[in-house]
Design a protein around this motif. Sequence first.
Motif, PDB file in Angstrom:
ATOM      1  N   GLN A   1       0.828  -1.194   0.000  1.00 34.26           N
ATOM      2  CA  GLN A   1       0.000   0.000   0.000  1.00 34.26           C
ATOM      3  C   GLN A   1       0.861   1.242   0.000  1.00 34.26           C
ATOM      4  O   GLN A   1       1.913   1.286   0.623  1.00 34.26           O
ATOM      5  N   VAL A   2       0.403   2.234  -0.741  1.00 35.95           N
ATOM      6  CA  VAL A   2       1.070   3.536  -0.799  1.00 35.95           C
ATOM      7  C   VAL A   2       0.112   4.572  -0.246  1.00 35.95           C
ATOM      8  O   VAL A   2      -1.095   4.542  -0.527  1.00 35.95           O
ATOM      9  N   GLN A   3       0.640   5.467   0.553  1.00 36.22           N
ATOM     10  CA  GLN A   3      -0.163   6.578   1.064  1.00 36.22           C
ATOM     11  C   GLN A   3       0.434   7.889   0.562  1.00 36.22           C
ATOM     12  O   GLN A   3       1.663   8.042   0.506  1.00 36.22           O
ATOM     13  N   LEU A   4      -0.433   8.809   0.202  1.00 36.78           N
ATOM     14  CA  LEU A   4      -0.011  10.112  -0.320  1.00 36.78           C
ATOM     15  C   LEU A   4      -0.668  11.211   0.492  1.00 36.78           C
ATOM     16  O   LEU A   4      -1.889  11.176   0.706  1.00 36.78           O
ATOM     17  N   VAL A   5       0.129  12.165   0.921  1.00 32.09           N
ATOM     18  CA  VAL A   5      -0.382  13.298   1.680  1.00 32.09           C
ATOM     19  C   VAL A   5       0.056  14.575   0.987  1.00 32.09           C
ATOM     20  O   VAL A   5       1.263  14.825   0.825  1.00 32.09           O
ATOM     21  N   GLU A   6      -0.903  15.380   0.603  1.00 31.30           N
ATOM     22  CA  GLU A   6      -0.629  16.611  -0.125  1.00 31.30           C
ATOM     23  C   GLU A   6      -0.643  17.807   0.833  1.00 31.30           C
ATOM     24  O   GLU A   6      -1.321  17.793   1.862  1.00 31.30           O
ATOM     25  N   SER A   7       0.076  18.822   0.436  1.00 29.33           N
ATOM     26  CA  SER A   7       0.019  20.095   1.143  1.00 29.33           C
ATOM     27  C   SER A   7       0.277  21.206   0.127  1.00 29.33           C
ATOM     28  O   SER A   7       0.769  20.962  -0.971  1.00 29.33           O
ATOM     29  N   GLY A   8      -0.035  22.411   0.539  1.00 32.28           N
ATOM     30  CA  GLY A   8       0.091  23.552  -0.351  1.00 32.28           C
ATOM     31  C   GLY A   8      -1.274  23.925  -0.898  1.00 32.28           C
ATOM     32  O   GLY A   8      -2.302  23.453  -0.415  1.00 32.28           O
ATOM     33  N   GLY A   9      -1.295  24.708  -1.939  1.00 31.70           N
ATOM     34  CA  GLY A   9      -2.566  25.174  -2.467  1.00 31.70           C
ATOM     35  C   GLY A   9      -3.022  26.423  -1.747  1.00 31.70           C
ATOM     36  O   GLY A   9      -2.376  26.902  -0.819  1.00 31.70           O
ATOM     37  N   GLY A  10      -4.163  26.944  -2.190  1.00 33.82           N
ATOM     38  CA  GLY A  10      -4.711  28.147  -1.576  1.00 33.82           C
ATOM     39  C   GLY A  10      -5.211  29.120  -2.611  1.00 33.82           C
ATOM     40  O   GLY A  10      -5.475  28.740  -3.767  1.00 33.82           O
ATOM     41  N   LEU A  11      -5.329  30.366  -2.182  1.00 36.28           N
ATOM     42  CA  LEU A  11      -5.842  31.428  -3.034  1.00 36.28           C
ATOM     43  C   LEU A  11      -4.704  32.358  -3.427  1.00 36.28           C
ATOM     44  O   LEU A  11      -3.936  32.789  -2.561  1.00 36.28           O
ATOM     45  N   VAL A  12      -4.611  32.655  -4.716  1.00 36.30           N
ATOM     46  CA  VAL A  12      -3.548  33.526  -5.199  1.00 36.30           C
ATOM     47  C   VAL A  12      -4.091  34.373  -6.344  1.00 36.30           C
ATOM     48  O   VAL A  12      -5.030  33.952  -7.037  1.00 36.30           O
ATOM     49  N   GLN A  13      -3.528  35.538  -6.534  1.00 33.78           N
ATOM     50  CA  GLN A  13      -3.931  36.381  -7.653  1.00 33.78           C
ATOM     51  C   GLN A  13      -3.275  35.909  -8.944  1.00 33.78           C
ATOM     52  O   GLN A  13      -2.218  35.275  -8.921  1.00 33.78           O
ATOM     53  N   ALA A  14      -3.895  36.231 -10.051  1.00 38.20           N
ATOM     54  CA  ALA A  14      -3.327  35.887 -11.348  1.00 38.20           C
ATOM     55  C   ALA A  14      -1.907  36.444 -11.453  1.00 38.20           C
ATOM     56  O   ALA A  14      -1.641  37.574 -11.031  1.00 38.20           O
ATOM     57  N   GLY A  15      -1.024  35.615 -11.979  1.00 40.21           N
ATOM     58  CA  GLY A  15       0.379  35.988 -12.081  1.00 40.21           C
ATOM     59  C   GLY A  15       1.218  35.529 -10.907  1.00 40.21           C
ATOM     60  O   GLY A  15       2.450  35.601 -10.956  1.00 40.21           O
ATOM     61  N   GLY A  16       0.561  35.065  -9.859  1.00 38.62           N
ATOM     62  CA  GLY A  16       1.264  34.625  -8.661  1.00 38.62           C
ATOM     63  C   GLY A  16       1.752  33.194  -8.767  1.00 38.62           C
ATOM     64  O   GLY A  16       1.635  32.540  -9.808  1.00 38.62           O
ATOM     65  N   SER A  17       2.309  32.712  -7.656  1.00 38.31           N
ATOM     66  CA  SER A  17       2.911  31.376  -7.619  1.00 38.31           C
ATOM     67  C   SER A  17       2.432  30.598  -6.399  1.00 38.31           C
ATOM     68  O   SER A  17       2.095  31.190  -5.365  1.00 38.31           O
ATOM     69  N   LEU A  18       2.424  29.295  -6.541  1.00 36.34           N
ATOM     70  CA  LEU A  18       2.146  28.381  -5.438  1.00 36.34           C
ATOM     71  C   LEU A  18       3.006  27.139  -5.628  1.00 36.34           C
ATOM     72  O   LEU A  18       3.380  26.795  -6.754  1.00 36.34           O
ATOM     73  N   ARG A  19       3.274  26.464  -4.528  1.00 38.75           N
ATOM     74  CA  ARG A  19       3.971  25.186  -4.604  1.00 38.75           C
ATOM     75  C   ARG A  19       3.173  24.128  -3.870  1.00 38.75           C
ATOM     76  O   ARG A  19       2.814  24.308  -2.703  1.00 38.75           O
ATOM     77  N   LEU A  20       2.918  23.033  -4.556  1.00 43.80           N
ATOM     78  CA  LEU A  20       2.238  21.891  -3.971  1.00 43.80           C
ATOM     79  C   LEU A  20       3.268  20.821  -3.625  1.00 43.80           C
ATOM     80  O   LEU A  20       4.260  20.652  -4.334  1.00 43.80           O
ATOM     81  N   SER A  21       3.008  20.110  -2.539  1.00 41.78           N
ATOM     82  CA  SER A  21       3.875  19.023  -2.117  1.00 41.78           C
ATOM     83  C   SER A  21       3.057  17.754  -1.960  1.00 41.78           C
ATOM     84  O   SER A  21       1.879  17.807  -1.598  1.00 41.78           O
ATOM     85  N   CYS A  22       3.693  16.629  -2.216  1.00 42.08           N
ATOM     86  CA  CYS A  22       3.039  15.328  -2.063  1.00 42.08           C
ATOM     87  C   CYS A  22       4.044  14.351  -1.465  1.00 42.08           C
ATOM     88  O   CYS A  22       5.025  13.996  -2.119  1.00 42.08           O
ATOM     89  N   ALA A  23       3.799  13.971  -0.218  1.00 47.65           N
ATOM     90  CA  ALA A  23       4.685  13.049   0.481  1.00 47.65           C
ATOM     91  C   ALA A  23       4.141  11.626   0.371  1.00 47.65           C
ATOM     92  O   ALA A  23       2.968  11.384   0.668  1.00 47.65           O
ATOM     93  N   ALA A  24       4.997  10.719  -0.062  1.00 47.94           N
ATOM     94  CA  ALA A  24       4.601   9.326  -0.232  1.00 47.94           C
ATOM     95  C   ALA A  24       5.191   8.459   0.876  1.00 47.94           C
ATOM     96  O   ALA A  24       6.302   8.699   1.345  1.00 47.94           O
ATOM     97  N   SER A  25       4.447   7.453   1.274  1.00 47.01           N
ATOM     98  CA  SER A  25       4.938   6.482   2.257  1.00 47.01           C
ATOM     99  C   SER A  25       4.352   5.114   1.913  1.00 47.01           C
ATOM    100  O   SER A  25       3.427   5.001   1.115  1.00 47.01           O
ATOM    101  N   GLY A  26       4.927   4.096   2.548  1.00 46.73           N
ATOM    102  CA  GLY A  26       4.450   2.744   2.283  1.00 46.73           C
ATOM    103  C   GLY A  26       5.289   2.063   1.213  1.00 46.73           C
ATOM    104  O   GLY A  26       6.500   2.257   1.142  1.00 46.73           O
ATOM    105  N   SER A  27       4.643   1.304   0.363  1.00 44.10           N
ATOM    106  CA  SER A  27       5.332   0.482  -0.639  1.00 44.10           C
ATOM    107  C   SER A  27       5.733   1.310  -1.854  1.00 44.10           C
ATOM    108  O   SER A  27       5.285   1.049  -2.989  1.00 44.10           O
TER     109      SER A  27
END
Length: 118
Positions: free
Chosen positions: A1-27
Amino acid sequence: QVQLVESGGGLVQAGGSLRLSCAASGSIFSIDAMGWHRQAPGKQRELVALITSEGMAGYIDDVKGRFTISRDNAKNTVYLQMNSLEPEDTAVYYCAARRSSSGRYDTWGQGTQVTVSS
């Protein structure tokens, strides 16, 4: 089994930046690629970017030059750096693991909302 946990996201104005993260664990040895998908209201889920276990990356045309997918093997984490965001990028973003035995994305994170205001 693999588990995935995401973080990041949100509200931003056009032209802005965001970074999403995804941590994996398990197999994680069973994974041959990680992908970031997104689903906007009323639209089908689409694969936005992927990175293989060898580090090869691919993108859809809409995000080429604006999004960058990367991975930190020591942390078992995949990132999606999103720059020059546009209102059309508004969606729920999901990371997913592609199983090497089937070639299918069969493990998904919980999703994270990205909203880009104009």
